[in-house]
Design a protein around this motif. Sequence first.
Motif, PDB file in Angstrom:
ATOM      1  N   PHE A   1      40.960  40.346  21.055  1.00  0.00           N
ATOM      2  CA  PHE A   1      41.963  39.677  21.893  1.00  0.00           C
ATOM      3  C   PHE A   1      43.347  39.775  21.266  1.00  0.00           C
ATOM      4  O   PHE A   1      43.494  40.070  20.072  1.00  0.00           O
ATOM      5  CB  PHE A   1      41.584  38.212  22.135  1.00  0.00           C
ATOM      6  CG  PHE A   1      41.713  37.331  20.920  1.00  0.00           C
ATOM      7  CD1 PHE A   1      42.866  36.591  20.688  1.00  0.00           C
ATOM      8  CD2 PHE A   1      40.671  37.209  20.010  1.00  0.00           C
ATOM      9  CE1 PHE A   1      42.989  35.770  19.580  1.00  0.00           C
ATOM     10  CE2 PHE A   1      40.766  36.386  18.899  1.00  0.00           C
ATOM     11  CZ  PHE A   1      41.929  35.674  18.683  1.00  0.00           C
ATOM     12  N   SER A   2      44.355  39.526  22.097  1.00  0.00           N
ATOM     13  CA  SER A   2      45.752  39.483  21.667  1.00  0.00           C
ATOM     14  C   SER A   2      46.414  38.272  22.287  1.00  0.00           C
ATOM     15  O   SER A   2      46.009  37.797  23.356  1.00  0.00           O
ATOM     16  CB  SER A   2      46.503  40.757  22.099  1.00  0.00           C
ATOM     17  OG  SER A   2      45.953  41.915  21.501  1.00  0.00           O
ATOM     18  N   VAL A   3      47.455  37.773  21.605  1.00  0.00           N
ATOM     19  CA  VAL A   3      48.242  36.653  22.126  1.00  0.00           C
ATOM     20  C   VAL A   3      49.710  37.018  21.983  1.00  0.00           C
ATOM     21  O   VAL A   3      50.181  37.310  20.878  1.00  0.00           O
ATOM     22  CB  VAL A   3      47.948  35.340  21.367  1.00  0.00           C
ATOM     23  CG1 VAL A   3      48.833  34.209  21.893  1.00  0.00           C
ATOM     24  CG2 VAL A   3      46.479  34.959  21.502  1.00  0.00           C
TER      25      VAL A   3
ATOM     26  N   TYR B   1      55.768  33.958  14.200  1.00  0.00           N
ATOM     27  CA  TYR B   1      54.960  34.123  13.000  1.00  0.00           C
ATOM     28  C   TYR B   1      55.006  32.838  12.173  1.00  0.00           C
ATOM     29  O   TYR B   1      55.891  32.009  12.345  1.00  0.00           O
ATOM     30  CB  TYR B   1      55.435  35.314  12.160  1.00  0.00           C
ATOM     31  CG  TYR B   1      56.842  35.175  11.588  1.00  0.00           C
ATOM     32  CD1 TYR B   1      57.040  34.731  10.275  1.00  0.00           C
ATOM     33  CD2 TYR B   1      57.967  35.506  12.346  1.00  0.00           C
ATOM     34  CE1 TYR B   1      58.319  34.601   9.747  1.00  0.00           C
ATOM     35  CE2 TYR B   1      59.238  35.378  11.830  1.00  0.00           C
ATOM     36  CZ  TYR B   1      59.409  34.939  10.527  1.00  0.00           C
ATOM     37  OH  TYR B   1      60.676  34.806  10.004  1.00  0.00           O
ATOM     38  N   ARG B   2      54.009  32.704  11.302  1.00  0.00           N
ATOM     39  CA  ARG B   2      53.951  31.557  10.407  1.00  0.00           C
ATOM     40  C   ARG B   2      54.595  31.971   9.095  1.00  0.00           C
ATOM     41  O   ARG B   2      54.167  32.932   8.460  1.00  0.00           O
ATOM     42  CB  ARG B   2      52.510  31.113  10.181  1.00  0.00           C
ATOM     43  CG  ARG B   2      52.378  29.702   9.641  1.00  0.00           C
ATOM     44  CD  ARG B   2      50.904  29.282   9.567  1.00  0.00           C
ATOM     45  NE  ARG B   2      50.248  29.276  10.870  1.00  0.00           N
ATOM     46  CZ  ARG B   2      50.386  28.315  11.762  1.00  0.00           C
ATOM     47  NH1 ARG B   2      51.173  27.282  11.512  1.00  0.00           N
ATOM     48  NH2 ARG B   2      49.756  28.381  12.925  1.00  0.00           N
TER      49      ARG B   2
ATOM     50  N   SER C   1      45.159  37.960  26.221  1.00  0.00           N
ATOM     51  CA  SER C   1      44.446  39.071  26.856  1.00  0.00           C
ATOM     52  C   SER C   1      43.235  39.442  26.020  1.00  0.00           C
ATOM     53  O   SER C   1      43.250  39.358  24.787  1.00  0.00           O
ATOM     54  CB  SER C   1      45.367  40.284  27.015  1.00  0.00           C
ATOM     55  OG  SER C   1      45.901  40.698  25.765  1.00  0.00           O
ATOM     56  N   SER C   2      42.173  39.847  26.707  1.00  0.00           N
ATOM     57  CA  SER C   2      40.940  40.227  26.034  1.00  0.00           C
ATOM     58  C   SER C   2      40.233  41.285  26.864  1.00  0.00           C
ATOM     59  O   SER C   2      40.517  41.475  28.043  1.00  0.00           O
ATOM     60  CB  SER C   2      40.028  39.009  25.840  1.00  0.00           C
ATOM     61  OG  SER C   2      39.709  38.427  27.104  1.00  0.00           O
ATOM     62  N   GLY C   3      39.289  41.982  26.226  1.00  0.00           N
ATOM     63  CA  GLY C   3      38.525  43.000  26.919  1.00  0.00           C
ATOM     64  C   GLY C   3      39.310  44.282  27.107  1.00  0.00           C
ATOM     65  O   GLY C   3      40.507  44.360  26.830  1.00  0.00           O
TER      66      GLY C   3
ATOM     67  N   PHE D   1      49.475  37.245  18.019  1.00  0.00           N
ATOM     68  CA  PHE D   1      48.293  37.957  17.512  1.00  0.00           C
ATOM     69  C   PHE D   1      48.169  39.284  18.255  1.00  0.00           C
ATOM     70  O   PHE D   1      48.198  39.312  19.483  1.00  0.00           O
ATOM     71  CB  PHE D   1      47.010  37.150  17.735  1.00  0.00           C
ATOM     72  CG  PHE D   1      46.976  35.831  17.029  1.00  0.00           C
ATOM     73  CD1 PHE D   1      47.391  35.716  15.719  1.00  0.00           C
ATOM     74  CD2 PHE D   1      46.523  34.682  17.679  1.00  0.00           C
ATOM     75  CE1 PHE D   1      47.356  34.494  15.048  1.00  0.00           C
ATOM     76  CE2 PHE D   1      46.471  33.465  17.025  1.00  0.00           C
ATOM     77  CZ  PHE D   1      46.901  33.372  15.709  1.00  0.00           C
ATOM     78  N   ARG D   2      47.995  40.350  17.497  1.00  0.00           N
ATOM     79  CA  ARG D   2      47.877  41.674  18.111  1.00  0.00           C
ATOM     80  C   ARG D   2      46.512  42.282  17.813  1.00  0.00           C
ATOM     81  O   ARG D   2      46.202  42.610  16.686  1.00  0.00           O
ATOM     82  CB  ARG D   2      49.002  42.585  17.608  1.00  0.00           C
ATOM     83  CG  ARG D   2      50.379  42.146  18.123  1.00  0.00           C
ATOM     84  CD  ARG D   2      51.490  42.994  17.559  1.00  0.00           C
ATOM     85  NE  ARG D   2      52.778  42.652  18.172  1.00  0.00           N
ATOM     86  CZ  ARG D   2      53.958  43.062  17.713  1.00  0.00           C
ATOM     87  NH1 ARG D   2      54.020  43.833  16.628  1.00  0.00           N
ATOM     88  NH2 ARG D   2      55.066  42.709  18.324  1.00  0.00           N
TER      89      ARG D   2
END
Length: 314
Positions: free
Chosen positions: A283-285, A310-311, A230-232, A276-277
Amino acid sequence: RLGVGGTHCSMKALRKGAAELFGESIKMGVRFGDADSRRSVTVRVGERDAEQLLFGPEDTISGTVHVDSPSGRRIEHQGIRLELIGQIESVLDRTVTEFTSLVRELAEPGELLGRAEFPFEFADVEKPYESYDGIHMRLRYFLRLTVSKAYGAKAVHEETFRVYTTTPVDESESNNAIKMEVGIEDCLHIEFEYNKSRYHLREVVLGKIFFLLVRIRIKHMELAIIKRESSGVGANAYTESDTVAKYEIMDGAPVRGEAIPIRLFLSGFDQLTPTFRNVNNKFSVRYFLNLVLVDEEDRRYFKQQEVFFYRKGP
């Protein structure tokens, strides 16, 4: 011969002059100092695979750049510089946002004759985010080598490298099992559970599915990993989903009381990234485990559950 500004000039001379003016004759490259010993990763960028050297958030970026003037020609330049850039690119609106930018001036205006080499080092560089090549968003780090020439012309070479960020293991952090029920009244009732809600990217997702009531004929069942990017914000918000992986859990009709085990190895899917937050407010993933049941009439029943990837760090 062609007349140019009241003079006569051969086409060969014109091509030579244009090449020297616009830097087409200059060959440039970057070599990282520890390229032979540093780990590299293969990354899917667009329609091709690219090999990129891998760095951590605190690693120093150093090495040597070279600039060649072929055939021993003397070339005048207005300066040579090297930039280390971290940026986020959006395919949707074609915007580019730089979040890291450092410059090293390698040479003042002068002349190039043959090969010139320049050592470089970027120490204590801020690399806060992990590299990412997604559906519509891209985050990358790269070195940009620029030779400036007369009349604003430039010769430019870019060398992309990869950054991975890790999460330290905190055993005290909550990582509870996920338990849920799914049902269609008087037709189907199942319970499923996953052993955790947080997984590192080399882990195994373990779980079970219990059939408490089965009055529809199930043909098969699968577990999918869904990535949601998601973005924007507001009216410009955009979300896109992609199925990263599918795993068939069962083929055939289950019976009441049956328990089906789940065992999904995340290490088999190189395209997985950490969750990713709100990266740099761009953006987020997020990731979801999507349980899908298909009956004999090809009707699909599904239930999604968000999980955190997570890594793993030290």
